[in-house]
Design a protein around this motif. Structure first.
Motif, PDB file in Angstrom:
ATOM      1  N   TYR A 185      42.538  36.590  34.568  1.00 27.89           N
ATOM      2  CA  TYR A 185      42.274  36.593  35.997  1.00 27.89           C
ATOM      3  C   TYR A 185      42.215  38.028  36.473  1.00 27.89           C
ATOM      4  CZ  TYR A 185      41.888  35.071  40.766  1.00 27.89           C
ATOM      5  OH  TYR A 185      41.417  34.844  42.027  1.00 27.89           O
ATOM      6  N   ILE A 213      41.353  34.040  28.397  1.00 33.48           N
ATOM      7  CA  ILE A 213      41.069  33.802  29.814  1.00 33.48           C
ATOM      8  C   ILE A 213      41.854  34.846  30.600  1.00 33.48           C
ATOM      9  CG2 ILE A 213      41.190  32.141  31.715  1.00 33.48           C
ATOM     10  CD1 ILE A 213      41.507  29.920  29.586  1.00 33.48           C
ATOM     11  N   VAL A 270      40.030  32.203  21.955  1.00 35.51           N
ATOM     12  CA  VAL A 270      39.479  32.345  23.310  1.00 35.51           C
ATOM     13  C   VAL A 270      40.502  33.010  24.234  1.00 35.51           C
ATOM     14  CG1 VAL A 270      40.242  30.076  24.178  1.00 35.51           C
ATOM     15  CG2 VAL A 270      38.166  31.134  25.096  1.00 35.51           C
ATOM     16  N   ARG A 276      50.139  40.231  35.725  1.00 34.21           N
ATOM     17  CA  ARG A 276      49.828  40.962  34.488  1.00 34.21           C
ATOM     18  C   ARG A 276      50.565  40.400  33.275  1.00 34.21           C
ATOM     19  NH1 ARG A 276      46.269  44.210  35.085  1.00 34.21           N
ATOM     20  NH2 ARG A 276      46.417  45.013  32.976  1.00 34.21           N
ATOM     21  N   PRO A 319      47.889  38.386  39.569  1.00 33.88           N
ATOM     22  CA  PRO A 319      46.685  39.128  39.180  1.00 33.88           C
ATOM     23  C   PRO A 319      46.822  39.746  37.796  1.00 33.88           C
ATOM     24  CG  PRO A 319      47.301  39.674  41.427  1.00 33.88           C
ATOM     25  CD  PRO A 319      48.426  38.834  40.865  1.00 33.88           C
ATOM     26  N   GLY A 320      45.725  39.702  37.070  1.00 41.02           N
ATOM     27  CA  GLY A 320      45.708  40.316  35.747  1.00 41.02           C
ATOM     28  C   GLY A 320      46.276  39.441  34.656  1.00 41.02           C
ATOM     29  N   VAL A 321      46.705  38.236  34.989  1.00 40.16           N
ATOM     30  CA  VAL A 321      47.300  37.379  33.958  1.00 40.16           C
ATOM     31  C   VAL A 321      46.264  37.068  32.880  1.00 40.16           C
ATOM     32  CG1 VAL A 321      46.731  35.167  35.071  1.00 40.16           C
ATOM     33  CG2 VAL A 321      48.761  35.345  33.591  1.00 40.16           C
ATOM     34  N   ARG A 322      46.727  36.990  31.629  1.00 41.02           N
ATOM     35  CA  ARG A 322      45.858  36.688  30.494  1.00 41.02           C
ATOM     36  C   ARG A 322      46.376  35.472  29.767  1.00 41.02           C
ATOM     37  NH1 ARG A 322      46.287  41.170  26.568  1.00 41.02           N
ATOM     38  NH2 ARG A 322      48.160  41.843  27.651  1.00 41.02           N
ATOM     39  N   ILE A 323      45.459  34.629  29.330  1.00 40.36           N
ATOM     40  CA  ILE A 323      45.796  33.442  28.539  1.00 40.36           C
ATOM     41  C   ILE A 323      44.965  33.515  27.269  1.00 40.36           C
ATOM     42  CG2 ILE A 323      45.874  30.925  28.476  1.00 40.36           C
ATOM     43  CD1 ILE A 323      45.643  30.987  31.570  1.00 40.36           C
ATOM     44  N   ARG A 324      45.610  33.391  26.128  1.00 43.02           N
ATOM     45  CA  ARG A 324      44.861  33.442  24.869  1.00 43.02           C
ATOM     46  C   ARG A 324      45.271  32.274  23.992  1.00 43.02           C
ATOM     47  NH1 ARG A 324      42.670  37.252  20.789  1.00 43.02           N
ATOM     48  NH2 ARG A 324      42.751  38.941  22.287  1.00 43.02           N
ATOM     49  N   TRP A 363      46.607  29.870  40.118  1.00 41.95           N
ATOM     50  CA  TRP A 363      47.121  30.337  38.813  1.00 41.95           C
ATOM     51  C   TRP A 363      46.874  31.819  38.615  1.00 41.95           C
ATOM     52  CZ3 TRP A 363      43.853  32.376  35.061  1.00 41.95           C
ATOM     53  CH2 TRP A 363      42.475  32.205  35.293  1.00 41.95           C
ATOM     54  N   GLY A 364      45.712  32.303  39.039  1.00 42.11           N
ATOM     55  CA  GLY A 364      45.389  33.709  38.834  1.00 42.11           C
ATOM     56  C   GLY A 364      45.708  34.549  40.059  1.00 42.11           C
ATOM     57  N   HIS A 365      45.369  34.033  41.232  1.00 40.94           N
ATOM     58  CA  HIS A 365      45.547  34.818  42.445  1.00 40.94           C
ATOM     59  C   HIS A 365      47.026  35.154  42.658  1.00 40.94           C
ATOM     60  CE1 HIS A 365      43.819  36.403  46.127  1.00 40.94           C
ATOM     61  NE2 HIS A 365      44.923  36.021  46.740  1.00 40.94           N
TER      62      HIS A 365
END
Lengths: 308, 308
Positions: free
Chosen positions: B247, B245, B243, A216, A241-246, A236-238
């Protein structure tokens, strides 16, 4: 009047040239410019614009004509603001929604250094959400935005880790509030996991830093100085979980933000001694090339400003 | 009672074994199970859990004991819900906040297929925001989540592009509402730019699809079936300012979501003929191995269900 314009060869030989006086829209004040700052974004435009193009976003000066619509401060007010790529000029028209009065005691150079770098760092924090008691990692921490991001994250209650390219460039980061200071070659092992990562470097530095991002967590990228592909491990995501990249681009943010109010807040922090834009190079507006070269060659450990 | 448990070798030879009856918490109803579904996430657990472990999240059945706290439906109600990795059982205790009544006319198999895949697709849409009149690209569109995502995006007013691995696997996607249907080898040239990308494939497919994402677009990844690194071009952000992204992992989402209400809405869509979970393989609960192998080998073009 005079304004700095781009040379025919697309290089850094920017020179003053005669241009027309500003013709303000009703929502613009005309400002007599005292100092401007140089951002890396300015330099990247040099090779892209036709010869004779105007330049410059960061401006500090004195209002000489108020806006015709009655908005904004009266003549004589010291202001800093964001120009429309025409700020490296003796006079410029600034939208009153994108300027703020400079508090007493704040120097022209500090005020001019603040708009683009300060607003970029501030909006990175806004996207990161509540930072109170959270860990934040800032890469490129020695740069103009990076040093402000370290201070704003600290002011927001975060515990801040700061990464920079060399021991020389990490100087002063602990004094600005970074609890952990590392160089890139120390790798992720040197730093504890973080909730927020603010990155402008990209490539391997971003990949290393990303390993520290918790589930997160929030990653805000506002540049990619290495110009490398974005590369993250398969999980990277698994693994979070919930990670956000902007990807944050200031000129995409500003239309949705109260830019003038935000800039006023940043200027108050400077006046209160809580924020130092860290101006380390002050050049002459009439001979800008050494300053532009210094920024381009990463010889500036903080912000570079030109004074008129 | 009997429940499916993991074999000693970590493979797909899952078999019924005698286990204790469920001991419901006060907020749990006990359900007599009629059908369960098989997700790829179930298979990835096989090699990670000790032998004899319980399995299963997607359940449809009849309430035999209401929750002691008075929440949830009365005995005799047909429900679908999300179990706590113990759903592949003759009876299971389900939290009343994670189940919903099955409307008349919805079959056990469709109801069992819906919870994990439907909620994953729904929460991908929630993160994407308003889809009205926007273009959405779904990769892995032939899969269980993918086919539901295509339908939900269409129902939300989007124009949907759907990518799948082969012409065979694209079958039926146009009928589900995809305006554009392509195979991965057609590359990004075959598809118009999109505001939203929903990806579960990762690797080169994600890299190709990402090229189509517009400024301020949203990328929601909920898997990485290729298990490849995330790799995006150096200008991934600069070319599309703002943008995002994210997960999405369903089990990270659920604690913050009204799961029962959301599942009830999805079941109503199925009852209304507006959503087809696309169950294409129905196996025998007592002999689950062929079904598990089918899912593992990607032989299932949609959802696989086991009936008791």
């Amino acid at each position: 009047m005079q304004a700095l314009t781009t040379p025919a060869d697309g290089g850094t030989r920017v020179r003053p040239a005669a241009v027309a006086e500003p013709e303000p829209r009703p929502d613009q004040a005309v400002v007599e410019v005292r100092a401007v700052s140089v951002n890396r974004g300015d330099l990247s435009l040099l090779g892209m614009l036709p010869p004779g193009s105007r330049l410059g976003f960061d401006v500090a000066g004195t209002v000489v004509h108020s806006a015709a619509d009655g908005s904004g401060p009266p003549p004589g007010t010291r202001v800093a603001g964001v120009a429309e790529r025409d700020g490296w000029s003796e006079r410029v028209a600034l939208s009153t929604t994108r300027l703020a009065p400079i508090p007493d005691g704040v120097e022209w150079t500090d005020a001019a250094a603040l708009p683009v770098a300060g607003l970029t760092a501030l909006y990175a924090m806004r996207h990161a959400g509540s930072l109170l008691g959270r860990r934040v990692l800032v890469t490129g921490a020695s740069g103009g935005v990076g040093r402000i991001a370290v201070q704003l994250a600290r002011a927001a209650g975060a515990e801040v880790a700061a990464w920079a390219g060399s021991a020389e460039r990490t100087k002063g980061l602990a004094e600005l509030g970074a609890a952990d200071v590392s160089t890139y070659d120390a790798g992720p092992e040197a730093t504890q996991p973080v909730h927020v990562l603010v990155d402008s470097v990209g490539g391997e530095v971003l990949r290393d830093a990303f390993q520290l991002v918790e589930p997160r967590g929030v990653v805000v990228c506002y540049g990619n100085t290495t110009r490398a592909d974005l590369s993250l491990p398969f999980d990277w995501g698994h693994a979070r979980p919930g990670v956000r990249i902007r990807y944050l681009h200031l000129f995409d943010e500003m239309p949705r933000r109260p830019v003038g109010n935000d800039l006023a807040m940043l200027l108050r922090l400077v006046a209160d001694g809580a924020l130092d834009p860290h101006v380390t190079l002050v050049g002459d507006w009439a001979d800008p090339e050494p300053t532009l070269r210094g920024v381009g060659d990463r010889q500036v450990n903080g912000k570079a400003v030109l004074v008129l």
